[in-house]
Enzyme design. Structure first.
Site, PDB file in Angstrom:
ATOM      1  N   HIS A  24       0.871  -1.184   0.000  1.00  0.00           N
ATOM      2  CA  HIS A  24       0.000   0.000   0.000  1.00  0.00           C
ATOM      3  C   HIS A  24       0.908   1.235   0.000  1.00  0.00           C
ATOM      4  CE1 HIS A  24      -3.465   2.395   0.541  1.00  0.00           C
ATOM      5  NE2 HIS A  24      -3.841   2.075   1.763  1.00  0.00           N
ATOM      6  N   HIS A  57      -2.659  -2.305 -10.104  1.00  0.00           N
ATOM      7  CA  HIS A  57      -3.550  -1.669  -9.136  1.00  0.00           C
ATOM      8  C   HIS A  57      -4.819  -2.478  -9.050  1.00  0.00           C
ATOM      9  CE1 HIS A  57      -5.815   1.416  -7.029  1.00  0.00           C
ATOM     10  NE2 HIS A  57      -4.644   1.945  -6.730  1.00  0.00           N
ATOM     11  N   ASP A  76       2.744   5.287  -7.378  1.00  0.00           N
ATOM     12  CA  ASP A  76       4.035   5.174  -6.699  1.00  0.00           C
ATOM     13  C   ASP A  76       5.219   5.054  -7.628  1.00  0.00           C
ATOM     14  OD1 ASP A  76       3.065   5.210  -4.035  1.00  0.00           O
ATOM     15  OD2 ASP A  76       2.222   3.231  -4.397  1.00  0.00           O
TER      16      ASP A  76
HETATM   17  N1  CMC Z   1       4.329  -7.287 -11.041  1.00  0.00           N
HETATM   18  C1  CMC Z   1       4.174  -8.483 -11.619  1.00  0.00           C
HETATM   19  N2  CMC Z   1       3.003  -9.146 -11.669  1.00  0.00           N
HETATM   20  C2  CMC Z   1       1.950  -8.554 -11.088  1.00  0.00           C
HETATM   21  C3  CMC Z   1       2.031  -7.294 -10.456  1.00  0.00           C
HETATM   22  C4  CMC Z   1       3.280  -6.660 -10.459  1.00  0.00           C
HETATM   23  N3  CMC Z   1       3.430  -5.477  -9.889  1.00  0.00           N
HETATM   24  N4  CMC Z   1       0.828  -6.956  -9.955  1.00  0.00           N
HETATM   25  C5  CMC Z   1      -0.007  -7.964 -10.265  1.00  0.00           C
HETATM   26  N5  CMC Z   1       0.674  -8.936 -10.943  1.00  0.00           N
HETATM   27  C6  CMC Z   1       0.115 -10.153 -11.534  1.00  0.00           C
HETATM   28  C7  CMC Z   1      -0.160 -11.198 -10.475  1.00  0.00           C
HETATM   29  O1  CMC Z   1       0.945 -12.052 -10.274  1.00  0.00           O
HETATM   30  C8  CMC Z   1      -1.346 -11.898 -11.067  1.00  0.00           C
HETATM   31  O2  CMC Z   1      -0.881 -12.744 -12.090  1.00  0.00           O
HETATM   32  P1  CMC Z   1      -1.564 -14.200 -12.332  1.00  0.00           P
HETATM   33  O3  CMC Z   1      -2.964 -13.875 -12.766  1.00  0.00           O
HETATM   34  O4  CMC Z   1      -0.728 -14.833 -13.376  1.00  0.00           O
HETATM   35  O5  CMC Z   1      -1.510 -14.899 -11.006  1.00  0.00           O
HETATM   36  C9  CMC Z   1      -2.136 -10.793 -11.744  1.00  0.00           C
HETATM   37  O6  CMC Z   1      -1.147  -9.810 -12.079  1.00  0.00           O
HETATM   38  C10 CMC Z   1      -3.214 -10.169 -10.853  1.00  0.00           C
HETATM   39  O7  CMC Z   1      -2.608  -9.778  -9.644  1.00  0.00           O
HETATM   40  P2  CMC Z   1      -3.342  -9.653  -8.256  1.00  0.00           P
HETATM   41  O8  CMC Z   1      -2.359  -9.867  -7.143  1.00  0.00           O
HETATM   42  O9  CMC Z   1      -4.576 -10.514  -8.256  1.00  0.00           O
HETATM   43  O10 CMC Z   1      -3.819  -8.162  -8.288  1.00  0.00           O
HETATM   44  P3  CMC Z   1      -4.351  -7.340  -7.054  1.00  0.00           P
HETATM   45  O11 CMC Z   1      -5.402  -6.461  -7.551  1.00  0.00           O
HETATM   46  O12 CMC Z   1      -4.679  -8.238  -5.909  1.00  0.00           O
HETATM   47  O13 CMC Z   1      -3.053  -6.514  -6.589  1.00  0.00           O
HETATM   48  C11 CMC Z   1      -1.512  -4.799  -6.256  1.00  0.00           C
HETATM   49  C12 CMC Z   1      -2.898  -5.174  -6.769  1.00  0.00           C
HETATM   50  C13 CMC Z   1      -1.334  -3.275  -6.296  1.00  0.00           C
HETATM   51  C14 CMC Z   1      -1.342  -5.262  -4.781  1.00  0.00           C
HETATM   52  C15 CMC Z   1      -0.448  -5.497  -7.142  1.00  0.00           C
HETATM   53  O14 CMC Z   1      -0.587  -5.089  -8.484  1.00  0.00           O
HETATM   54  C16 CMC Z   1       0.974  -5.259  -6.658  1.00  0.00           C
HETATM   55  O15 CMC Z   1       1.450  -5.991  -5.769  1.00  0.00           O
HETATM   56  N6  CMC Z   1       1.695  -4.237  -7.218  1.00  0.00           N
HETATM   57  C17 CMC Z   1       3.007  -3.906  -6.779  1.00  0.00           C
HETATM   58  C18 CMC Z   1       2.935  -3.107  -5.505  1.00  0.00           C
HETATM   59  C19 CMC Z   1       2.473  -1.688  -5.768  1.00  0.00           C
HETATM   60  O16 CMC Z   1       2.937  -1.017  -6.677  1.00  0.00           O
HETATM   61  N7  CMC Z   1       1.541  -1.221  -4.914  1.00  0.00           N
HETATM   62  C20 CMC Z   1       1.039   0.147  -4.972  1.00  0.00           C
HETATM   63  C21 CMC Z   1      -0.410   0.163  -5.282  1.00  0.00           C
HETATM   64  S1  CMC Z   1      -0.949   1.814  -5.678  1.00  0.00           S
HETATM   65  C22 CMC Z   1      -0.930   2.670  -4.213  1.00  0.00           C
HETATM   66  C23 CMC Z   1      -2.179   2.553  -3.439  1.00  0.00           C
HETATM   67  O17 CMC Z   1      -3.259   2.955  -3.953  1.00  0.00           O
HETATM   68  O18 CMC Z   1      -2.097   2.084  -2.305  1.00  0.00           O
END
Ligand code: CMC
Length: 428
Positions: free
Chosen positions: A268, A307, A363
């Protein structure tokens, strides 16, 4: 049959139910009537991470993740960031309307006169270990503020609420700056009420022995804009925490501390620190392909990408990219910018990221700007928490005034043992 209903047939019993639809949603409690027999508890919705659960009705922030739209109280984030100031946007987010000149002046004065913290707070902060993480100090100190304002517990009194909202918005930069000064072993600077909100924050952060700390107007404005971009983002992890704690009628200091604790998490508010660490680790454009391969194999995540809501370019990321150029004109180009730009280019073309709609988020570039302004990575989540305090408070007020809201208390699907007999120690 009314069109605004959902017809559900339970194939276990063959019975059909008609559930009202309002604003494209059904009420989860309407599912409870779906039972196999009279002793059945009733149907629930299972939704870990609340990915498809609306926990409230809100008029503060609108996001269309598919189209990359973000608006506060109806105003596009692009206009607020380009034409507004942080305190003006804070007023809008909290009160629902843009302030008149007189309202803005009064609001500004109200905030300015609450920036000082009790000397005991200073002592409390100086008792942290020398290398304490500024965000840990921030979370604990905001929580401690509740003991200085015990009347804040009276959350249903509008006047008390307003006074504590002003105090919180005014004091979070002071606590943030003190936490930084502590981590550097530097004396704390008291607030300077002649300065703008961000100007005063930079003064408290960086003033050394010079008689007057001079802030470059472009950097002051850039920080103000970054604060606008972080002001609110509807029902994310920390805001949900704020509403959850607030739903128990806890005072706003305790609730903001809880929300800030959620923001501390690397997925986050800690993500921009992680982005910068990632850029340092990559170090050079030539190392990007190998790094990206690791992300695709699931060995790591590409920080600053993806995101939960945006399945398009995060509109804040676009604005931040522009601010970055303005900041670098003053501070000189951050060498890691080349790595970031190339990483973005590769990721936006790579099938793995395209297919999963993983675009740069807020970010991705903010850490580079903060670093160029000499704001260290450990301070990044704190820099997020300062403006987001406004959003948390607006959401908290909306929740308290919403007759639909009750203490947060989700259900669970119990998957543990059925009843078992206690086994005495000598028989285990
Ligand atoms: N790098 C590589 N793969 C990713 C990433 C990433 N940053 N984010 C998601 N994926 C992949 C994930 O492995 C999954 O692949 P598969 O379907 O093959 O298993 C798919 O994309 C969907 O991911 P998810 O985990 O179900 O997506 P989510 O909506 O639960 O997660 C997130 C959202 C922001 C936690 C995630 O994209 C992430 O960890 N990003 C990196 C951390 C980051 O930049 N966070 C800041 C968020 S913005 C600030 C805020 O508003 O707080």
């Amino acid at each position: 049959m009314s069109q605004d209903t959902l017809t559900v047939t339970d194939n276990r019993t063959g019975r059909t139910y008609e559930l009202p639809i309002t604003d494209d949603t059904i009420r989860a409690m309407d599912l409870r009537q779906i039972k196999v027999n009279d002793t059945d508890f009733g149907m629930m919705a299972y939704d870990p991470g609340y990915t498809n659960t609306a926990s409230c009705r809100s008029a503060i922030t609108y996001i269309d993740g598919e189209k990359g739209i973000l608006r506060h109280r109806g105003y596009p984030i692009e206009e607020l960031a380009e034409k507004g100031t942080f305190l003006e946007t804070a007023y809008l987010v909290l009160n629902g309307e843009l302030p008149t000149a007189a309202q803005l002046q009064e609001w500004h004065e109200g905030i300015t006169h609450h920036t000082i913290v009790h000397e005991n707070i200073k002592e409390l902060m100086s008792s942290f270990r020398y290398d304490a993480h500024p965000m840990g100090m921030f979370v604990s100190t905001v929580a401690a503020l509740s003991t200085f304002y015990p009347s804040a517990k009276d959350v249903e009194d509008a006047e008390v609420r307003d006074a504590n909202i002003k105090r919180l918005i005014a004091k979070v930069p002071t606590i943030a700056a003190f936490s930084y000064r502590h981590s550097r072993g530097l004396p704390y600077n008291y607030p300077h009420n002649e300065l703008s909100y961000t100007g005063n924050f930079l003064h408290m952060m960086f003033k050394m022995t010079e008689p007057e700390y001079r802030i470059h107007p472009a950097l002051e404005r850039a920080l103000d804009m970054l604060f606008i971009l972080h002001i609110d983002h509807e029902q994310n992890c920390s805001t949900t925490t704020m509403r959850g704690i607030g739903s128990a009628m806890a005072d706003p200091y305790s609730a903001v501390a809880g929300a800030a604790a959620a923001l501390y998490g690397p997925l986050h508010g800690g993500a921009n620190q992680a982005v910068l660490e990632m850029l340092h680790e990559i170090g050079d454009v030539k190392n990007i392909p190998e790094y990206v391969e690791g992300c695709k194999k699931g060995e790591r995540r590409l920080m600053g990408f993806g995101h939960r809501v945006y399945k398009n370019y995060d509109p804040r990321a676009k604005l931040i990219k522009d601010v970055a150029q303005e900041v670098f004109e003053v501070t000189g180009r951050n060498p890691l910018l080349d790595v970031a730009l190339e990483l973005e280019k590769i990721a936006l073309e790579d099938e793995y990221f395209v297919k999963r709609k993983l675009y740069p988020n807020v970010d991705f570039y903010s850490g580079l700007i903060y670093q160029a302004m000499n704001l260290p990575p450990q301070m990044f989540p704190v820099l997020f928490a300062i403006p987001r305090t406004v959003g948390w408070l607006a959401q908290w007020c909306e929740m308290l005034d919403d007759g639909d809201q009750r203490i947060a208390r989700p259900r669970q699907v119990y998957v543990g043992h059925d009843v078992r007999e206690y086994v005495p120690m000598d028989q285990r």
